[in-house]
Write a protein that holds these residues in place. Structure first.
Motif, PDB file in Angstrom:
ATOM      1  N   THR A  33     119.726 -14.930  26.098  1.00  0.00           N
ATOM      2  CA  THR A  33     119.098 -15.110  26.315  1.00  0.00           C
ATOM      3  C   THR A  33     118.661 -15.186  28.431  1.00  0.00           C
ATOM      4  N   ILE A  34     118.208 -15.077  28.895  1.00  0.00           N
ATOM      5  CA  ILE A  34     117.786 -14.767  30.421  1.00  0.00           C
ATOM      6  C   ILE A  34     118.412 -16.536  30.469  1.00  0.00           C
ATOM      7  N   LYS A  35     118.480 -16.165  31.702  1.00  0.00           N
ATOM      8  CA  LYS A  35     119.399 -17.810  32.049  1.00  0.00           C
ATOM      9  C   LYS A  35     117.929 -18.246  33.300  1.00  0.00           C
ATOM     10  N   ASP A  36     118.512 -19.865  32.645  1.00  0.00           N
ATOM     11  CA  ASP A  36     117.430 -20.682  33.756  1.00  0.00           C
ATOM     12  C   ASP A  36     116.963 -20.121  34.908  1.00  0.00           C
ATOM     13  N   VAL A  37     115.675 -20.077  35.079  1.00  0.00           N
ATOM     14  CA  VAL A  37     115.664 -20.015  36.626  1.00  0.00           C
ATOM     15  C   VAL A  37     114.954 -21.127  37.300  1.00  0.00           C
ATOM     16  N   PRO A  38     116.149 -21.569  38.555  1.00  0.00           N
ATOM     17  CA  PRO A  38     114.962 -23.324  39.235  1.00  0.00           C
ATOM     18  C   PRO A  38     113.941 -22.429  39.740  1.00  0.00           C
ATOM     19  N   PRO A  39     113.766 -24.082  39.710  1.00  0.00           N
ATOM     20  CA  PRO A  39     112.421 -23.735  40.396  1.00  0.00           C
ATOM     21  C   PRO A  39     111.992 -23.331  41.874  1.00  0.00           C
ATOM     22  N   SER A  40     110.419 -22.476  42.219  1.00  0.00           N
ATOM     23  CA  SER A  40     110.194 -22.228  43.741  1.00  0.00           C
ATOM     24  C   SER A  40     110.289 -23.937  43.734  1.00  0.00           C
ATOM     25  N   VAL A  41     110.606 -24.389  45.534  1.00  0.00           N
ATOM     26  CA  VAL A  41     110.266 -25.331  45.927  1.00  0.00           C
ATOM     27  C   VAL A  41     109.771 -24.427  47.520  1.00  0.00           C
ATOM     28  N   ASP A  42     108.521 -25.165  48.197  1.00  0.00           N
ATOM     29  CA  ASP A  42     107.610 -25.365  49.640  1.00  0.00           C
ATOM     30  C   ASP A  42     108.754 -26.347  50.486  1.00  0.00           C
ATOM     31  N   TYR A  43     108.941 -26.389  51.915  1.00  0.00           N
ATOM     32  CA  TYR A  43     109.169 -26.630  52.723  1.00  0.00           C
ATOM     33  C   TYR A  43     108.257 -26.739  53.945  1.00  0.00           C
ATOM     34  N   ASP A  44     107.530 -28.216  53.674  1.00  0.00           N
ATOM     35  CA  ASP A  44     107.125 -28.363  55.377  1.00  0.00           C
ATOM     36  C   ASP A  44     108.116 -29.275  56.242  1.00  0.00           C
ATOM     37  N   MET A  45     108.867 -28.528  56.997  1.00  0.00           N
ATOM     38  CA  MET A  45     110.204 -28.887  57.918  1.00  0.00           C
ATOM     39  C   MET A  45     109.366 -30.142  59.054  1.00  0.00           C
ATOM     40  N   ASN A  46     108.164 -29.600  59.362  1.00  0.00           N
ATOM     41  CA  ASN A  46     108.031 -30.790  60.748  1.00  0.00           C
ATOM     42  C   ASN A  46     106.922 -31.831  60.376  1.00  0.00           C
ATOM     43  N   GLY A  47     106.664 -31.780  58.776  1.00  0.00           N
ATOM     44  CA  GLY A  47     105.525 -33.060  58.386  1.00  0.00           C
ATOM     45  C   GLY A  47     104.384 -32.548  58.911  1.00  0.00           C
ATOM     46  N   ASP A  48     103.753 -31.614  59.179  1.00  0.00           N
ATOM     47  CA  ASP A  48     102.435 -31.363  59.929  1.00  0.00           C
ATOM     48  C   ASP A  48     101.133 -30.571  58.682  1.00  0.00           C
ATOM     49  N   GLY A  49     101.659 -30.773  57.806  1.00  0.00           N
ATOM     50  CA  GLY A  49     101.116 -30.698  56.385  1.00  0.00           C
ATOM     51  C   GLY A  49     101.453 -29.385  55.841  1.00  0.00           C
ATOM     52  N   ILE A  50     101.684 -28.286  57.034  1.00  0.00           N
ATOM     53  CA  ILE A  50     102.097 -26.778  56.612  1.00  0.00           C
ATOM     54  C   ILE A  50     103.011 -26.031  56.032  1.00  0.00           C
ATOM     55  N   ASN A  51     103.611 -25.829  55.165  1.00  0.00           N
ATOM     56  CA  ASN A  51     104.395 -25.341  54.543  1.00  0.00           C
ATOM     57  C   ASN A  51     105.138 -24.558  55.383  1.00  0.00           C
ATOM     58  N   ASP A  52     106.860 -24.093  55.574  1.00  0.00           N
ATOM     59  CA  ASP A  52     107.448 -23.166  57.137  1.00  0.00           C
ATOM     60  C   ASP A  52     108.096 -22.530  56.089  1.00  0.00           C
ATOM     61  N   PHE A  53     108.830 -22.935  55.321  1.00  0.00           N
ATOM     62  CA  PHE A  53     109.972 -22.115  54.175  1.00  0.00           C
ATOM     63  C   PHE A  53     109.642 -22.170  52.770  1.00  0.00           C
ATOM     64  N   ALA A  54     109.961 -21.490  52.232  1.00  0.00           N
ATOM     65  CA  ALA A  54     110.026 -21.287  50.736  1.00  0.00           C
ATOM     66  C   ALA A  54     111.156 -20.877  50.070  1.00  0.00           C
ATOM     67  N   VAL A  55     111.816 -21.470  49.074  1.00  0.00           N
ATOM     68  CA  VAL A  55     112.882 -21.241  48.301  1.00  0.00           C
ATOM     69  C   VAL A  55     112.392 -20.664  47.081  1.00  0.00           C
ATOM     70  N   GLN A  56     112.470 -19.448  46.851  1.00  0.00           N
ATOM     71  CA  GLN A  56     112.029 -18.662  45.709  1.00  0.00           C
ATOM     72  C   GLN A  56     113.032 -18.019  45.333  1.00  0.00           C
ATOM     73  N   TYR A  57     112.891 -17.585  43.729  1.00  0.00           N
ATOM     74  CA  TYR A  57     113.920 -16.656  43.155  1.00  0.00           C
ATOM     75  C   TYR A  57     112.626 -15.634  42.471  1.00  0.00           C
ATOM     76  N   GLY A  58     113.127 -14.421  41.863  1.00  0.00           N
ATOM     77  CA  GLY A  58     112.772 -13.256  41.518  1.00  0.00           C
ATOM     78  C   GLY A  58     113.575 -12.379  40.594  1.00  0.00           C
ATOM     79  N   MET A  59     113.821 -11.433  39.795  1.00  0.00           N
ATOM     80  CA  MET A  59     113.937 -10.560  38.937  1.00  0.00           C
ATOM     81  C   MET A  59     114.429  -9.000  39.866  1.00  0.00           C
ATOM     82  N   LEU A  60     115.383  -9.072  39.483  1.00  0.00           N
ATOM     83  CA  LEU A  60     115.831  -7.381  40.055  1.00  0.00           C
ATOM     84  C   LEU A  60     116.553  -6.575  38.663  1.00  0.00           C
ATOM     85  N   ILE A  61     115.759  -4.973  38.767  1.00  0.00           N
ATOM     86  CA  ILE A  61     116.363  -4.366  38.628  1.00  0.00           C
ATOM     87  C   ILE A  61     116.760  -2.837  38.829  1.00  0.00           C
ATOM     88  N   TRP A  62     118.052  -2.675  38.080  1.00  0.00           N
ATOM     89  CA  TRP A  62     118.792  -1.047  39.096  1.00  0.00           C
ATOM     90  C   TRP A  62     118.926  -0.465  37.986  1.00  0.00           C
TER      91      TRP A  62
END
Length: 189
Positions: A33-62
């Motif tokens: 079966t398809i691998k378990d995909v880790p959850p995407s996570v947003d990061y607010d690096m400077n604590g201002d309440g606005i997310n600055d970066f995100a770790v995201q997962y996606g599928m690729l097809i060739w």
């Protein structure tokens, strides 16, 4: 003559239908079966309440001439006014401890919203997933580094993220970071 061809056709169908199934390829459904995909996570690096970066997962097809398949990738993405330090023509991580991240990038370096690929895994050939995720780009002692630029208290700061990727699960975590409102910063110093 018409009946002769019909008779020959019926005999041929009968002989093919009675053929032993021993040399025919065996059908087997997808074995994994398809691998378990880790959850995407947003990061607010400077604590201002606005997310600055995100770790995201996606599928690729060739679908190529000699091979085809699917896979998963994990990337880090700049959000809003943030940017990632890159190098022209590079799609993977290239920074190591001791490297300098500069606010004014020198060619071929650049600030961009590109999303470097950190991990990937494929299921080719034959719909069987690889045993481990591949960590893309340079790493030292299992850690990879990303140069960053983000707005902090109205000013742009430069810095770095120390990233750890798990080969077994594909999970990407930002485990350490530093940024400053200076013209440059040395990674992990």
């Amino acid at each position: 003559m018409k009946y002769c061809f019909s008779f020959i056709f019926i005999i041929a169908v009968f002989l093919v239908g009675c053929q032993d199934e021993e040399g025919l390829p065996e059908y087997s459904p997808r074995t994994t079966t398809i691998k378990d995909v880790p959850p995407s996570v947003d990061y607010d690096m400077n604590g201002d309440g606005i997310n600055d970066f995100a770790v995201q997962y996606g599928m690729l097809i060739w679908d190529g001439v000699n091979s085809s398949g699917t896979g998963l990738t994990g990337r880090i993405r700049a959000l809003g006014e943030s940017a990632i330090f890159g190098r022209s023509g590079e799609t993977e991580l290239f920074l190591l401890p001791g490297d300098t991240v500069r606010r004014l990038a020198l060619v071929p370096e650049m600030w961009d919203n590109y999303s470097p690929e950190i991990v990937s895994i494929t299921d080719a050939p034959y719909n069987v997933w690889e045993d481990e995720w591949t960590i893309r780009g340079k790493s030292e002692q299992g850690f990879s580094y990303v140069g960053i630029k983000l707005r902090d208290n109205g000013l742009f700061s430069v810095g770095w993220l120390k990233i750890q990727a798990d080969k077994e699960t594909g999970d990407i975590k930002i485990i350490e970071w530093d940024f400053r409102a200076e013209s440059e910063i040395v990674i992990d110093r």
